[in-house]
Motif scaffolding. Structure first.
Motif, short mmCIF file in Angstrom:
data_model
loop_
_atom_site.label_atom_id
_atom_site.label_comp_id
_atom_site.label_asym_id
_atom_site.label_seq_id
_atom_site.Cartn_x
_atom_site.Cartn_y
_atom_site.Cartn_z
N TYR A 143 -63.63 23.58 -31.53
CA TYR A 143 -64.46 24.74 -31.83
C TYR A 143 -64.30 25.11 -33.30
O TYR A 143 -63.19 25.44 -33.75
CB TYR A 143 -64.01 25.95 -31.00
N ALA A 144 -65.38 25.07 -34.06
CA ALA A 144 -65.38 25.68 -35.38
C ALA A 144 -65.48 27.20 -35.21
O ALA A 144 -65.59 27.71 -34.09
CB ALA A 144 -66.55 25.15 -36.21
N GLY A 145 -65.44 27.93 -36.31
CA GLY A 145 -65.39 29.38 -36.22
C GLY A 145 -66.56 30.02 -35.50
O GLY A 145 -66.42 31.07 -34.87
N ASP A 146 -67.74 29.39 -35.56
CA ASP A 146 -68.93 29.97 -34.92
C ASP A 146 -69.28 29.27 -33.60
O ASP A 146 -70.34 29.51 -33.04
CB ASP A 146 -70.13 29.92 -35.86
N SER A 147 -68.38 28.42 -33.10
CA SER A 147 -68.67 27.71 -31.85
C SER A 147 -68.47 28.62 -30.64
O SER A 147 -67.67 29.56 -30.67
CB SER A 147 -67.75 26.49 -31.70
N ARG A 148 -69.20 28.31 -29.59
CA ARG A 148 -69.11 29.05 -28.33
C ARG A 148 -69.17 28.04 -27.18
O ARG A 148 -69.53 26.89 -27.36
CB ARG A 148 -70.28 30.04 -28.18
N MET A 149 -68.86 28.53 -25.98
CA MET A 149 -69.05 27.74 -24.77
C MET A 149 -69.59 28.66 -23.70
O MET A 149 -68.94 29.66 -23.35
CB MET A 149 -67.75 27.10 -24.30
N ASP A 182 -56.96 28.28 -33.79
CA ASP A 182 -57.46 29.65 -33.77
C ASP A 182 -57.46 30.24 -32.36
O ASP A 182 -57.70 29.53 -31.38
CB ASP A 182 -58.89 29.71 -34.32
N SER A 183 -57.23 31.53 -32.29
CA SER A 183 -57.31 32.25 -31.01
C SER A 183 -58.77 32.35 -30.58
O SER A 183 -59.71 32.16 -31.37
CB SER A 183 -56.73 33.66 -31.16
N CYS A 184 -58.96 32.66 -29.31
CA CYS A 184 -60.31 32.85 -28.78
C CYS A 184 -60.28 33.89 -27.67
O CYS A 184 -59.21 34.27 -27.18
CB CYS A 184 -60.89 31.54 -28.24
N PRO A 219 -66.75 33.02 -25.27
CA PRO A 219 -67.77 33.74 -26.02
C PRO A 219 -67.46 33.96 -27.49
O PRO A 219 -68.35 34.26 -28.27
CB PRO A 219 -67.86 35.09 -25.29
N LYS A 220 -66.18 33.77 -27.88
CA LYS A 220 -65.83 34.09 -29.26
C LYS A 220 -64.57 33.36 -29.69
O LYS A 220 -63.58 33.35 -28.97
CB LYS A 220 -65.63 35.61 -29.42
N VAL A 221 -64.63 32.78 -30.89
CA VAL A 221 -63.45 32.24 -31.56
C VAL A 221 -63.11 33.16 -32.71
O VAL A 221 -64.00 33.74 -33.35
CB VAL A 221 -63.71 30.80 -32.07
N LEU A 222 -61.83 33.33 -32.99
CA LEU A 222 -61.37 34.25 -34.03
C LEU A 222 -60.87 33.43 -35.22
O LEU A 222 -59.69 33.03 -35.26
CB LEU A 222 -60.27 35.17 -33.49
N PRO A 223 -61.71 33.16 -36.21
CA PRO A 223 -61.32 32.29 -37.33
C PRO A 223 -60.14 32.87 -38.11
O PRO A 223 -59.98 34.09 -38.24
CB PRO A 223 -62.58 32.25 -38.20
N GLY A 224 -59.32 31.97 -38.63
CA GLY A 224 -58.21 32.38 -39.46
C GLY A 224 -56.98 32.86 -38.71
O GLY A 224 -56.07 33.42 -39.33
N THR A 225 -56.94 32.66 -37.40
CA THR A 225 -55.82 33.17 -36.60
C THR A 225 -54.85 32.08 -36.17
O THR A 225 -53.89 32.35 -35.45
CB THR A 225 -56.34 33.90 -35.35
N ALA A 226 -55.08 30.83 -36.59
CA ALA A 226 -54.18 29.74 -36.23
C ALA A 226 -52.82 29.93 -36.90
O ALA A 226 -52.73 30.53 -37.99
CB ALA A 226 -54.78 28.40 -36.65
N LEU A 242 -54.43 23.57 -38.96
CA LEU A 242 -55.70 23.39 -38.25
C LEU A 242 -56.61 24.57 -38.52
O LEU A 242 -56.23 25.72 -38.31
CB LEU A 242 -55.46 23.26 -36.75
N ASP A 243 -57.81 24.30 -39.00
CA ASP A 243 -58.87 25.30 -39.12
C ASP A 243 -59.82 25.11 -37.95
O ASP A 243 -60.48 24.07 -37.85
CB ASP A 243 -59.62 25.16 -40.44
N GLY A 244 -59.90 26.09 -37.06
CA GLY A 244 -60.70 25.96 -35.85
C GLY A 244 -59.78 25.94 -34.64
O GLY A 244 -58.58 26.19 -34.73
N ARG A 245 -60.38 25.65 -33.49
CA ARG A 245 -59.63 25.68 -32.23
C ARG A 245 -59.83 24.37 -31.49
O ARG A 245 -60.95 23.84 -31.41
CB ARG A 245 -60.12 26.83 -31.35
N LEU A 246 -58.74 23.85 -30.94
CA LEU A 246 -58.80 22.72 -30.03
C LEU A 246 -58.42 23.19 -28.64
O LEU A 246 -57.44 23.91 -28.46
CB LEU A 246 -57.84 21.61 -30.46
N ASN A 247 -59.21 22.79 -27.66
CA ASN A 247 -58.89 23.05 -26.26
C ASN A 247 -58.74 21.71 -25.55
O ASN A 247 -59.68 20.90 -25.55
CB ASN A 247 -59.99 23.89 -25.60
N ILE A 248 -57.57 21.47 -24.99
CA ILE A 248 -57.31 20.23 -24.27
C ILE A 248 -57.32 20.56 -22.79
O ILE A 248 -56.46 21.31 -22.30
CB ILE A 248 -55.96 19.61 -24.69
#
Length: 218
Positions: free
Chosen positions: A122-128, A149-151, A190-197, A203-209
């Motif tokens: 997930y980049a900063g503006d990505s959603r699911m 990043d948190s979400c 619904p929301k990723v919180l950029p800059g919170t990693a 890592l810039d962005g969020r990975l979900n495994i």
């Protein structure tokens, strides 16, 4: 997070849905991130997913074990470069069983083998959008690990994409397991919180495994 007033604690979000904060320590997060970067390389690497209706998922994805596409599984990246899917590492499968054991108190030897991993970036503006993990025949719990990043993770019911649902903040290292009566629950981001990693993760962005048991046979 260091120094916060009320430390986060294990919580049951719904029957069979358990949130374990900070389950992966800093070293384990770095090791998992390094593995994700290798898996994301071609062939059968990170791709953009297109839905049958012509939409495009904003989170990009790579798969292990079996390749997920809307809405099924294949042994090759049928909606990517067509290469054979990368194998599911034994250590990652064992991590999935350990996660379920700690979430539910179930002995690992009583669980099925985790054989599929879906890794979403997930980049900063990505959603699911709200969806169910319903292509697997097995009812084994889904294991979800967060890096970067948190979400806000939205967890609903098995009957509707709408309310009632709960928004659960997930941070890097958090574990979320859902099975039993919540195995087919609708969920989304619904929301990723950029800059919170974590600063040391790199890592810039969020990975979900997301780890799953397919039950789909050979």
């Amino acid at each position: 997070m260091d120094g916060e007033l009320f430390p986060r604690e294990r919580a049951e979000i719904a029957p069979g849905a358990v949130h374990l904060p900070d389950w992966l320590g800093p070293r384990a997060q770095r090791e998992l991130l390094a593995a994700c970067r290798e898996w994301a390389r071609p062939p059968a690497g990170l791709r953009t997913v297109h839905t049958p209706g012509g939409g495009t998922m904003s989170a990009r994805q790579v798969c292990l074990g079996l390749h997920w596409y809307p809405y099924g599984y294949a042994r090759t990246a049928v909606d990517g470069d067509g290469a054979p899917v990368k194998p599911m590492p034994r250590w990652l499968a064992e991590l999935g069983r350990r996660a379920v054991s700690e979430a539910y108190g179930t002995p690992p030897e009583q669980m099925e083998e985790y054989d599929i991993a879906l890794i979403n970036f997930y980049a900063g503006d990505s959603r699911m959008g709200m969806h169910r993990d319903a292509e697997e025949k097995s009812r084994a719990p889904v294991v979800s690990l967060s890096l970067g990043d948190s979400c806000l993770f939205r967890f609903g019911t098995t009957s509707s994409r709408g309310r009632p649902f709960r928004d659960v903040p997930l941070r890097s290292g958090d574990l979320f397991v859902f099975g039993g009566p919540s195995r087919r629950a609708y969920h989304g981001v619904p929301k990723v919180l950029p800059g919170t990693a974590p600063p040391g993760l790199g890592l810039d962005g969020r990975l979900n495994i997301t780890l799953r048991v397919g039950g789909l046979g050979p």
